[in-house]
Design a protein around this motif. Structure first.
Motif, mmCIF file in Angstrom:
data_model
loop_
_atom_site.group_PDB
_atom_site.id
_atom_site.type_symbol
_atom_site.label_atom_id
_atom_site.label_comp_id
_atom_site.label_asym_id
_atom_site.label_seq_id
_atom_site.Cartn_x
_atom_site.Cartn_y
_atom_site.Cartn_z
ATOM 1 N N ILE A 568 8.003 -1.299 -26.466
ATOM 2 C CA ILE A 568 9.075 -0.627 -26.500
ATOM 3 C C ILE A 568 9.567 0.196 -25.098
ATOM 4 O O ILE A 568 10.796 -0.003 -24.601
ATOM 5 C CB ILE A 568 9.137 0.294 -27.643
ATOM 6 C CG1 ILE A 568 9.159 -0.357 -29.084
ATOM 7 C CG2 ILE A 568 10.452 1.360 -27.790
ATOM 8 C CD1 ILE A 568 8.650 0.655 -29.987
ATOM 9 N N CYS A 569 8.645 0.644 -24.743
ATOM 10 C CA CYS A 569 8.939 1.446 -23.333
ATOM 11 C C CYS A 569 9.198 0.568 -22.351
ATOM 12 O O CYS A 569 10.043 0.997 -21.407
ATOM 13 C CB CYS A 569 7.459 2.209 -22.780
ATOM 14 S SG CYS A 569 7.130 3.772 -23.884
ATOM 15 N N VAL A 570 8.638 -0.701 -22.338
ATOM 16 C CA VAL A 570 9.259 -1.868 -21.295
ATOM 17 C C VAL A 570 10.840 -2.226 -21.619
ATOM 18 O O VAL A 570 11.573 -2.427 -20.721
ATOM 19 C CB VAL A 570 8.050 -2.824 -21.340
ATOM 20 C CG1 VAL A 570 8.652 -4.086 -20.344
ATOM 21 C CG2 VAL A 570 6.893 -2.310 -20.822
ATOM 22 N N GLY A 571 10.886 -2.694 -22.916
ATOM 23 C CA GLY A 571 11.943 -3.279 -23.218
ATOM 24 C C GLY A 571 13.335 -2.572 -23.620
ATOM 25 O O GLY A 571 14.426 -2.790 -23.743
ATOM 26 N N LEU A 572 12.975 -1.264 -23.940
ATOM 27 C CA LEU A 572 14.118 -0.255 -24.421
ATOM 28 C C LEU A 572 15.535 -0.114 -23.402
ATOM 29 O O LEU A 572 16.442 -0.627 -23.829
ATOM 30 C CB LEU A 572 13.731 0.691 -24.844
ATOM 31 C CG LEU A 572 14.721 1.728 -25.756
ATOM 32 C CD1 LEU A 572 15.153 0.950 -26.970
ATOM 33 C CD2 LEU A 572 14.042 2.960 -26.070
ATOM 34 N N PRO A 573 15.149 0.173 -22.405
ATOM 35 C CA PRO A 573 16.304 0.264 -21.357
ATOM 36 C C PRO A 573 17.116 -0.826 -21.040
ATOM 37 O O PRO A 573 18.229 -0.632 -21.166
ATOM 38 C CB PRO A 573 15.586 0.641 -19.813
ATOM 39 C CG PRO A 573 14.340 1.320 -20.494
ATOM 40 C CD PRO A 573 13.809 0.582 -21.491
ATOM 41 N N PRO A 574 16.774 -2.141 -20.923
ATOM 42 C CA PRO A 574 17.715 -3.123 -20.779
ATOM 43 C C PRO A 574 18.326 -3.440 -22.310
ATOM 44 O O PRO A 574 19.502 -3.832 -22.189
ATOM 45 C CB PRO A 574 16.706 -4.157 -20.532
ATOM 46 C CG PRO A 574 15.557 -3.772 -20.498
ATOM 47 C CD PRO A 574 15.386 -2.512 -20.389
ATOM 48 N N ALA A 575 17.675 -3.203 -23.303
ATOM 49 C CA ALA A 575 18.143 -3.605 -24.412
ATOM 50 C C ALA A 575 19.379 -2.588 -25.062
ATOM 51 O O ALA A 575 20.158 -2.901 -25.819
ATOM 52 C CB ALA A 575 17.240 -3.395 -25.602
ATOM 53 N N CYS A 576 19.331 -1.439 -24.270
ATOM 54 C CA CYS A 576 20.336 -0.524 -24.467
ATOM 55 C C CYS A 576 21.578 -0.605 -23.614
ATOM 56 O O CYS A 576 22.540 0.195 -23.892
ATOM 57 C CB CYS A 576 19.857 1.023 -24.437
ATOM 58 S SG CYS A 576 18.601 1.543 -25.592
ATOM 59 N N THR A 577 21.687 -1.733 -23.038
ATOM 60 C CA THR A 577 22.828 -1.769 -21.941
ATOM 61 C C THR A 577 23.910 -2.821 -22.562
ATOM 62 O O THR A 577 23.572 -3.813 -23.189
ATOM 63 C CB THR A 577 22.362 -2.387 -20.561
ATOM 64 O OG1 THR A 577 21.241 -1.515 -20.275
ATOM 65 C CG2 THR A 577 23.448 -2.670 -19.659
ATOM 66 N N GLY A 578 25.127 -2.393 -22.315
ATOM 67 C CA GLY A 578 26.302 -3.322 -22.918
ATOM 68 C C GLY A 578 26.320 -3.365 -24.467
ATOM 69 O O GLY A 578 26.754 -4.279 -24.826
ATOM 70 N N LEU A 579 25.946 -2.345 -25.007
ATOM 71 C CA LEU A 579 26.137 -2.198 -26.663
ATOM 72 C C LEU A 579 27.488 -1.751 -27.026
ATOM 73 O O LEU A 579 28.031 -0.988 -26.353
ATOM 74 C CB LEU A 579 25.040 -1.252 -27.090
ATOM 75 C CG LEU A 579 23.600 -1.559 -26.909
ATOM 76 C CD1 LEU A 579 22.433 -0.710 -27.753
ATOM 77 C CD2 LEU A 579 23.186 -3.148 -27.507
ATOM 78 N N ASP A 580 28.117 -2.454 -27.954
ATOM 79 C CA ASP A 580 29.484 -1.820 -28.494
ATOM 80 C C ASP A 580 28.966 -0.684 -29.493
ATOM 81 O O ASP A 580 27.971 -0.191 -29.356
ATOM 82 C CB ASP A 580 30.087 -2.913 -29.419
ATOM 83 C CG ASP A 580 29.373 -3.211 -30.687
ATOM 84 O OD1 ASP A 580 28.312 -2.653 -31.044
ATOM 85 O OD2 ASP A 580 29.421 -4.324 -31.296
ATOM 86 N N ALA A 581 30.000 0.184 -29.966
ATOM 87 C CA ALA A 581 29.983 1.519 -30.594
ATOM 88 C C ALA A 581 28.958 1.090 -31.658
ATOM 89 O O ALA A 581 28.101 1.907 -32.067
ATOM 90 C CB ALA A 581 31.329 1.987 -31.087
ATOM 91 N N ASP A 582 29.176 0.381 -32.591
ATOM 92 C CA ASP A 582 28.269 0.107 -33.831
ATOM 93 C C ASP A 582 26.837 -0.094 -33.447
ATOM 94 O O ASP A 582 25.927 0.595 -34.024
ATOM 95 C CB ASP A 582 28.568 -0.956 -34.862
ATOM 96 C CG ASP A 582 30.037 -0.702 -35.413
ATOM 97 O OD1 ASP A 582 30.473 0.358 -35.498
ATOM 98 O OD2 ASP A 582 30.745 -1.501 -35.738
ATOM 99 N N ALA A 583 26.605 -0.940 -32.383
ATOM 100 C CA ALA A 583 25.403 -1.374 -31.984
ATOM 101 C C ALA A 583 24.702 -0.179 -31.182
ATOM 102 O O ALA A 583 23.483 0.372 -31.455
ATOM 103 C CB ALA A 583 24.863 -2.455 -31.188
#
Length: 779
Positions: A568-583
């Protein structure tokens, strides 16, 4: 129908004397209303007068071998016959009986008199086979609705000019007796014959099949006992039993019916399940009231009012004997004005509301719930057949002193005590088996992990759930273990397996853990979705904490949890980029869950530092949605890993004029929204409040309209006192002693700490903390 309007009510233990009509017509067919105390009294009187050699009762023949148990001293109604398909226990049906049910009265009379007693309704083997369209109440024939089922009581009441069927039936049957024990049944039979003829002389197709079977059974009984036979069945079926049909015609109706292998037993029932509102088709509105009418030896209204007064006194309402006397007088007066033979439920309810409840429906609802309906739970003897799982559960309930009850009951468990820990394991195992006897709720006491609060309520339907769960094993422990292993092998989602691991630890299923842990490790290794990993981690963390409380070995679980946390620590920052409001809103929830979970994981010092760096990256990253950046900043602030000055700087950047108002509002939502104490943070931090206040006043009118829904959601979640304090601080305006530093002029705040006022709380703190000696060291 004049035969139904005869004599005053007879006491339930006194059958009306048989006159010249004894021994009565043969065979004796007694049409009744299910669960009617008047019908039960009349059936008992008619049987006592006729004294037949055999009594045939509407019910499933599979239960004939169980009838002798009805005479056991440990059998206390309400009870029900439960029949279920052997290969599919979930396919089940109940036949409930109360002490005031005519069928129960007939069974008890036959057992006491030494008469043969049998059930003669269509076998449950056919009833439970639901594949034949004959059993579809809404079937259509030639495009027309064939649902010809009618409510005979409602029809008779309508013909008699009454708009309330329950009240009409109460007047003509429940509140009256008859000098001639057979007269009420003859009148009902005549009325039902006219009704059936008016509705096509047959009724619903299902009824035609049932009645054909009953006629065959009646013929067989007459061959064995001549005409010395009595039949107790629903009044609607009486005309059909006297029809002149041939054996071949009746057998033709039964030919080709679907059939399944069934088993039957007695199970406890409740008054609440007898009520019509429970969904049982032959139910009644007031089982508690009908039970009272049947059991009261005399003066039923006076005895009822005394019961009501006792209940209200238990609830600390001022009800005296004078109230009882006045309520009885008012009920009798209302009955006389309304032309009723005796005060019924309507009159007694009106009198209770006016005299004992001061016109309020609040205490009256309590009377309806506790007395009119009631929470009586029946019992069955140990000799009644039961699946092995049910017997094991009964043994555990006794050994753990956890008695099934119809009322809601909260149980506080201290897991440090052996008996309470065993109770917790039993309740968790039952939940895993889908036997919802108990529901875990938030306790009022300590929030420590060594305490649990359960709300327990036993429902008759749980016997079906237990029969269904019996396919997994013969004991609660073995069945829960087998089902957990099966679910682990079938689960596809990582979160599903982690939730199962948590359940296994709570239930103490150590034998199932190896299978569950293998499945968990496999799913975790294959799942690359950070959202799924973040969703799974909180359950693992809770499992580790609960396992520690229950002294369970969770080393393997800890390794899996640590591995997931690292990913989670490795993958969370890129996974939080470019999300819409609901996501983004969904990911914010995942962020909170991971943060809480890492705080529960043991020995995560290095992982905690790494998580803090992840949060800082999220707080500083422009491509991350505002709600996540704000939340990351807030989590760092709460953990003491972000200084107040730095928090104010991040807020200032987020609320700068160059930031779109919608993004700024989302940042505020993440930082101070939800149930995270954000309101109190604004109350006590003058700089943050000044920044929010200044930003709000500078938002253009058009942009403010777009940001308003999010802002309203943010601030409406605060406690009323917090919102009021914030409003007062803003309305008060800049303080007189505003200093030069940022935020010094924020309304309601002084520029410097008032140490004298702060010292005033120290004596109270020492008293609360148990420190007698004043602090010698500096603050």
């Amino acid at each position: 129908m004049t035969a139904l309007r005869a004599a005053p009510v007879a006491a339930p233990d006194q059958a009306p004397a048989a006159e010249a009509r004894a021994p009565g017509p043969r065979p004796l067919v007694l049409g009744v209303r299910h669960h009617g105390p008047g019908s039960a009294r009349a059936v008992r009187a008619a049987l006592e007068a006729a004294r037949p050699a055999a009594v045939l009762i509407e019910g499933p023949p599979e239960a004939d071998t169980l009838l002798s148990l009805a005479g056991d001293e440990d059998m206390r109604p309400p009870v029900a016959l439960l029949a279920h398909a052997v290969d599919d226990p979930g396919r089940a049906a109940f036949w409930p009986f109360a002490v005031f049910s005519p069928e129960w009265a007939a069974i008890r009379w036959a057992l006491a008199a030494g008469a043969a007693v049998r059930f003669v309704d269509l076998p449950a083997a056919h009833t439970l086979a639901a594949t034949d369209p004959t059993w579809d109440d809404g079937e259509e024939v030639d495009g027309a609705d064939r649902d010809t089922r009618v409510d005979p009581i409602a029809e008779l009441a309508r013909v008699a000019g009454h708009d309330d069927p329950e009240r009409w039936w109460e007047d003509v049957v429940e509140l009256r007796g008859a000098a001639d024990p057979y007269a009420p049944f003859e009148a009902l039979a005549e009325a039902m014959g006219v009704l059936r003829e008016a509705h096509g002389h047959g009724g619903h197709p299902r009824d035609l099949v049932r009645e054909a079977y009953m006629r065959l059974q009646l013929r067989a009984a007459r061959k064995e006992f001549a005409d010395d036979v009595a039949v107790v069945c629903g009044a609607w079926h009486v005309p059909a039993l006297s029809l002149k049909t041939t054996v071949a015609a009746d057998r033709a109706l039964l030919k080709g019916l679907p059939k399944v292998k069934t088993e039957a037993t007695w199970v406890p029932w409740t008054h609440r399940r007898l009520a019509r509102r429970s969904g049982y088709g032959a139910g009644i509105d007031a089982p508690g009231w009908y039970g009272h009418l049947f059991a009261a030896p005399d003066r039923p209204v006076e005895r009822w009012m005394t019961k009501v007064a006792g209940l209200l006194r238990e609830e600390d309402r001022l009800v005296s004997s004078a109230h009882v006397i006045e309520a009885v007088r008012l009920a009798e007066t209302l009955a006389a004005m309304r032309g009723r033979p005796l005060a019924g439920l309507g009159e007694t309810t009106d009198a209770v509301r006016a005299v004992m409840c001061d016109g309020s429906d609040v205490p009256l609802d309590l009377v309806r719930d506790r007395l009119v309906v009631g929470d009586v739970l029946g019992t069955v003897p140990e000799a009644a057949p039961a699946v092995p799982l049910q017997r094991d559960l009964t043994r555990l309930q006794r050994s753990l002193r956890l008695k099934p009850e119809a009322l809601d009951r909260e149980v506080e468990l201290d897991l440090r005590k052996e008996n309470d820990a065993a109770r917790s394991r039993l309740l968790h195992r039952l939940r895993l088996l889908s036997v919802g006897w108990g529901e875990a709720v938030a306790g009022r006491g300590s929030t420590g992990t060594f305490r649990e609060t359960w709300r327990l309520r036993w429902q008759p339907e749980l016997h079906v759930r237990i029969a269904e769960a019996g396919v997994w094993g013969t004991t609660v422990a073995s069945a829960a273990t087998a089902k957990a292993e099966s679910r682990a092998l079938e689960a596809n989602a990582l979160a599903e397996v982690t939730a199962l691991a948590e359940q296994c630890l709570l239930a103490g299923l150590s034998e199932a853990l190896p299978v569950v842990m293998t499945a968990l490790a496999d799913r975790a290794a294959l799942d690359t979705d950070v959202g799924h990993l973040a969703q799974a981690l909180p359950a693992l963390a809770r499992s580790l904490r609960y396992g520690d409380v229950r002294a369970t070995d969770t080393a393997a679980l800890g390794e899996v949890a640590a591995g997931i946390a690292e990913r989670i620590c490795v993958g969370l920052p890129p996974a939080c980029t470019g999300l819409d409001a609901d996501a983004a809103a969904e990911m914010r929830g995942r962020l909170d869950g991971v943060h809480t979970a890492l705080g529960l994981l043991p020995g995560t010092g290095g992982l905690a530092d790494r998580w803090s760096r992840v949060l800082r990256r999220l707080a500083d990253r422009d491509g991350v949605p505002g709600v996540i950046r704000g939340r990351a900043a807030r989590l760092l602030l709460d953990e003491g890993r972000l200084g107040e000055d730095e928090a104010a700087r991040l807020m200032g950047l987020a609320l700068s004029p160059g930031t779109p108002p919608a993004d700024a509002a989302a940042w505020i939502e993440g930082f101070v929204g939800g149930a995270s104490g954000g309101g109190m943070l604004l109350v006590h931090d003058e700089r943050l409040l000044a920044l929010v206040d200044g930003w709000l006043t500078s938002v253009p009118a058009g942009a403010f309209t777009d940001a308003l829904p999010l802002l309203r959601r943010t601030f409406s979640a605060y406690e009323p006192g917090v919102r009021r304090t914030l409003g007062e601080l803003v309305a008060r305006g800049p303080s007189a002693g505003g200093g030069a530093r940022p935020g010094a002029g924020t309304p309601g705040f002084a520029p410097d700490l008032d140490e004298a006022r702060a010292d005033g709380v120290l004596p109270v703190l020492r008293l609360l903390l148990g420190h007698d000696e004043p602090e010698k060291a500096g603050r």
